[in-house]
Design an enzyme around this catalytic site. Structure first.
Site, short mmCIF file in Angstrom:
data_model
loop_
_atom_site.label_atom_id
_atom_site.label_comp_id
_atom_site.label_asym_id
_atom_site.label_seq_id
_atom_site.Cartn_x
_atom_site.Cartn_y
_atom_site.Cartn_z
N ASN A 14 0.84 -1.21 0.00
CA ASN A 14 0.00 0.00 0.00
C ASN A 14 0.87 1.25 0.00
O ASN A 14 0.59 2.22 -0.71
CB ASN A 14 -0.93 0.01 1.22
CG ASN A 14 -2.19 -0.81 0.98
OD1 ASN A 14 -3.05 -0.41 0.22
ND2 ASN A 14 -2.27 -1.96 1.63
N MET A 81 1.28 -2.75 12.15
CA MET A 81 0.60 -3.76 12.95
C MET A 81 0.62 -3.45 14.45
O MET A 81 0.87 -4.33 15.26
CB MET A 81 1.23 -5.14 12.68
CG MET A 81 1.16 -5.54 11.22
SD MET A 81 -0.50 -5.43 10.53
CE MET A 81 -1.19 -6.93 11.20
N HIS A 100 -7.98 -0.98 6.00
CA HIS A 100 -8.33 -2.24 6.65
C HIS A 100 -8.92 -3.19 5.59
O HIS A 100 -9.79 -2.77 4.82
CB HIS A 100 -9.34 -1.98 7.77
CG HIS A 100 -9.71 -3.22 8.53
ND1 HIS A 100 -8.89 -3.76 9.49
CD2 HIS A 100 -10.79 -4.02 8.45
CE1 HIS A 100 -9.46 -4.86 9.97
NE2 HIS A 100 -10.61 -5.04 9.36
C1 GRF Z 1 -3.17 -4.84 4.07
O1 GRF Z 1 -4.11 -5.85 3.77
C2 GRF Z 1 -3.77 -3.83 4.99
O2 GRF Z 1 -5.12 -3.61 4.78
C3 GRF Z 1 -3.56 -4.48 6.34
O3 GRF Z 1 -2.31 -5.10 6.25
C4 GRF Z 1 -2.01 -5.39 4.89
C5 GRF Z 1 -0.73 -4.68 4.60
O4 GRF Z 1 -0.25 -4.93 3.31
N1 GRF Z 1 -3.71 -3.50 7.39
P1 GRF Z 1 0.95 -4.06 2.75
O5 GRF Z 1 2.05 -4.05 3.81
O6 GRF Z 1 0.45 -2.69 2.44
O7 GRF Z 1 1.39 -4.81 1.53
#
Ligand code: GRF
Length: 192
Positions: A14, A81, A100
């Protein structure tokens, strides 16, 4: 131009999408800094490869101090996290947003794709929301619906949802950059 700090703990896909959309001019923002609370987060290297300054900070106090230096307009949690403390939220009220991988308020918390499959839902999706003191409870900015298909596994569903996450996270940031959002209680209004 929105000054953005992104917080990660892992792969940072992301984060990568946000950085690229800023660099491509699709989002009126600049990612000033990426902070990880995990030293080995692959996202740190990915951010550096895109020319973004990074930092590894273990504690939230250190993270706040590092973010403060940049005076960000927006802090994006992207696979960060850790629960954000009330102190952090007070310091950046309505300036912290999160993505999320479920259609909130359904399935807050962790392992949400697994829970969605166990419940047999036919649609899931993702949500971008302002962060408040609760767990995944803040005012909702944007959502995308993703179908759950016969034979889906946690991985295949996660992958389909993640694609939509990459799209709506930047869309939500652009709405903020354009000053189009107002918050009334738990409702986010979007100005045309
Ligand atoms: C994503 O699914 C986000 O929604 C969740 O953790 C995952 C993180 O993925 N909170 P990334 O690190 O952005 O690849």
């Amino acid at each position: 131009m929105l000054k953005i700090v992104i917080l990660i703990s892992g792969q940072g896909s992301n984060m990568e999408a946000i950085i690229k959309n800023c660099q491509a001019g699709k989002v009126d923002g600049k990612v000033e800094l990426v902070i990880s609370n995990k030293e080995d987060a692959p996202g740190l290297k990915a951010a550096q490869d895109l020319g973004i300054k990074t930092a590894f900070k273990k504690t939230e106090d250190e993270i706040i101090a590092e973010a403060d230096k940049v005076r960000p307009d927006l802090i994006c949690l992207a696979g960060y996290m850790k629960i954000v403390s009330p102190k952090f939220i007070r310091a950046y009220r309505n300036k912290i947003i999160n993505i999320h991988p479920a259609l909130l308020p359904a399935f807050p918390g962790l392992q949400v794709q697994k829970k969605a499959l166990e419940h047999g839902v036919k649609f899931s999706g993702c949500t971008v929301h302002f962060v408040d003191e609760g767990c995944d409870t803040g005012p909702i900015i944007r959502q995308a619906v993703v179908p759950v298909l016969e034979g889906d596994t946690e991985e295949s569903l996660s992958e389909r949802i993640l694609k939509e996450e990459h799209r709506i996270y930047s869309e939500a940031i652009q709405l903020i950059a354009q000053n189009k959002l107002s918050i009334e209680g738990c409702i986010v209004h979007v100005k045309e």
